[in-house]
Scaffold this motif. Structure first.
Motif, PDB file in Angstrom:
ATOM      1  N   LEU A   1       5.911   3.526   8.302  1.00 27.33           N
ATOM      2  CA  LEU A   1       4.942   3.765   9.364  1.00 27.33           C
ATOM      3  C   LEU A   1       3.581   3.231   8.950  1.00 27.33           C
ATOM      4  O   LEU A   1       3.206   3.320   7.767  1.00 27.33           O
ATOM      5  N   PRO A   2       2.833   2.692   9.893  1.00 27.33           N
ATOM      6  CA  PRO A   2       1.503   2.185   9.544  1.00 27.33           C
ATOM      7  C   PRO A   2       0.580   3.344   9.161  1.00 27.33           C
ATOM      8  O   PRO A   2       0.742   4.471   9.639  1.00 27.33           O
ATOM      9  N   ALA A   3      -0.353   3.046   8.281  1.00 28.87           N
ATOM     10  CA  ALA A   3      -1.333   4.056   7.892  1.00 28.87           C
ATOM     11  C   ALA A   3      -2.237   4.341   9.085  1.00 28.87           C
ATOM     12  O   ALA A   3      -2.598   3.436   9.836  1.00 28.87           O
ATOM     13  N   VAL A   4      -2.581   5.584   9.251  1.00 32.18           N
ATOM     14  CA  VAL A   4      -3.490   5.975  10.330  1.00 32.18           C
ATOM     15  C   VAL A   4      -4.902   5.847   9.796  1.00 32.18           C
ATOM     16  O   VAL A   4      -5.241   6.438   8.761  1.00 32.18           O
ATOM     17  N   PRO A   5      -5.727   5.039  10.492  1.00 34.64           N
ATOM     18  CA  PRO A   5      -7.104   4.881   9.981  1.00 34.64           C
ATOM     19  C   PRO A   5      -7.856   6.199  10.058  1.00 34.64           C
ATOM     20  O   PRO A   5      -7.633   7.005  10.967  1.00 34.64           O
ATOM     21  N   GLU A   6      -8.697   6.419   9.081  1.00 36.29           N
ATOM     22  CA  GLU A   6      -9.500   7.643   9.082  1.00 36.29           C
ATOM     23  C   GLU A   6     -10.544   7.547  10.170  1.00 36.29           C
ATOM     24  O   GLU A   6     -11.099   6.483  10.456  1.00 36.29           O
ATOM     25  N   ALA A   7     -10.832   8.686  10.758  1.00 43.18           N
ATOM     26  CA  ALA A   7     -11.875   8.744  11.782  1.00 43.18           C
ATOM     27  C   ALA A   7     -13.223   8.594  11.105  1.00 43.18           C
ATOM     28  O   ALA A   7     -13.444   9.117   9.992  1.00 43.18           O
TER      29      ALA A   7
END
Length: 177
Positions: free
Chosen positions: A167-173
């Motif tokens: 799964l792609p990494a979720v960018p930090e807010a």
């Protein structure tokens, strides 16, 4: 006023009125046509070809450019799809359909919920007639092959071959300053 022109029109109206029955007739609607078994088999084969079922459930189908003989179709695959959910294998549909009646398949497929990578939502979106055609076609192919490997739980590395679905990494807010 032109009586010679209106007289033929009146006569025609009277003749047409005399031809009409006194009470309107109701005509029973024709029954909906039912597909013959040959039609259902052809429809099922068509659906299996275009909906991508063979892509996962038939080993070597994609590599052959879709030219494998039907006797090799839908026998399941040892290729695993490994991800956070564990590892899933495309089942042997030919063996599975032999275990179900048509009514059981229609009920099962209407509410199908499977593990990734199977697009179960596509099967649920099919009409009952399409799902019936698939059943008839796959059932008519008869049993063949071996059961696919059992699914593996998360954290267990499958034996090769398998696709590793990362799964792609979720960018930090961004942090408000």
């Amino acid at each position: 006023m032109q009586p010679t022109r209106s007289l033929p029109l009146i006569a025609l109206t009277l003749v047409l009125a005399a031809c009409q029955s006194e009470t309107p007739r109701t005509v029973a609607p024709l029954p909906a046509p039912t597909a013959s078994n040959a039609d259902l088999l052809a429809r099922g084969e068509y659906l299996m070809r275009i909906s991508g079922c063979n892509d996962c459930h038939t080993p070597g189908y994609g590599e052959s450019g879709g030219t494998l003989a039907k006797d090799a179709w839908l026998t399941g695959s040892p290729m695993g799809f490994h991800g956070p959910w564990g590892t899933t294998y495309a089942s042997n549909l030919r063996l599975r359909m032999q275990q179900l009646t048509e009514a059981q398949w229609l009920e099962y497929s209407a509410t199908l919920r499977t593990r990734p990578m199977m697009p179960d939502f596509a099967v649920r979106a099919m009409s009952e007639d399409d799902r019936r055609a698939i059943y008839r076609f796959v059932h008519a192919l008869g049993p063949a092959g071996q059961p696919a490997p059992e699914a593996l739980p998360p954290g267990k590395t499958p034996p090769a071959p398998y696709f590793n679905m990362v799964l792609p990494a979720v960018p930090e807010a961004p942090v408000a300053k």
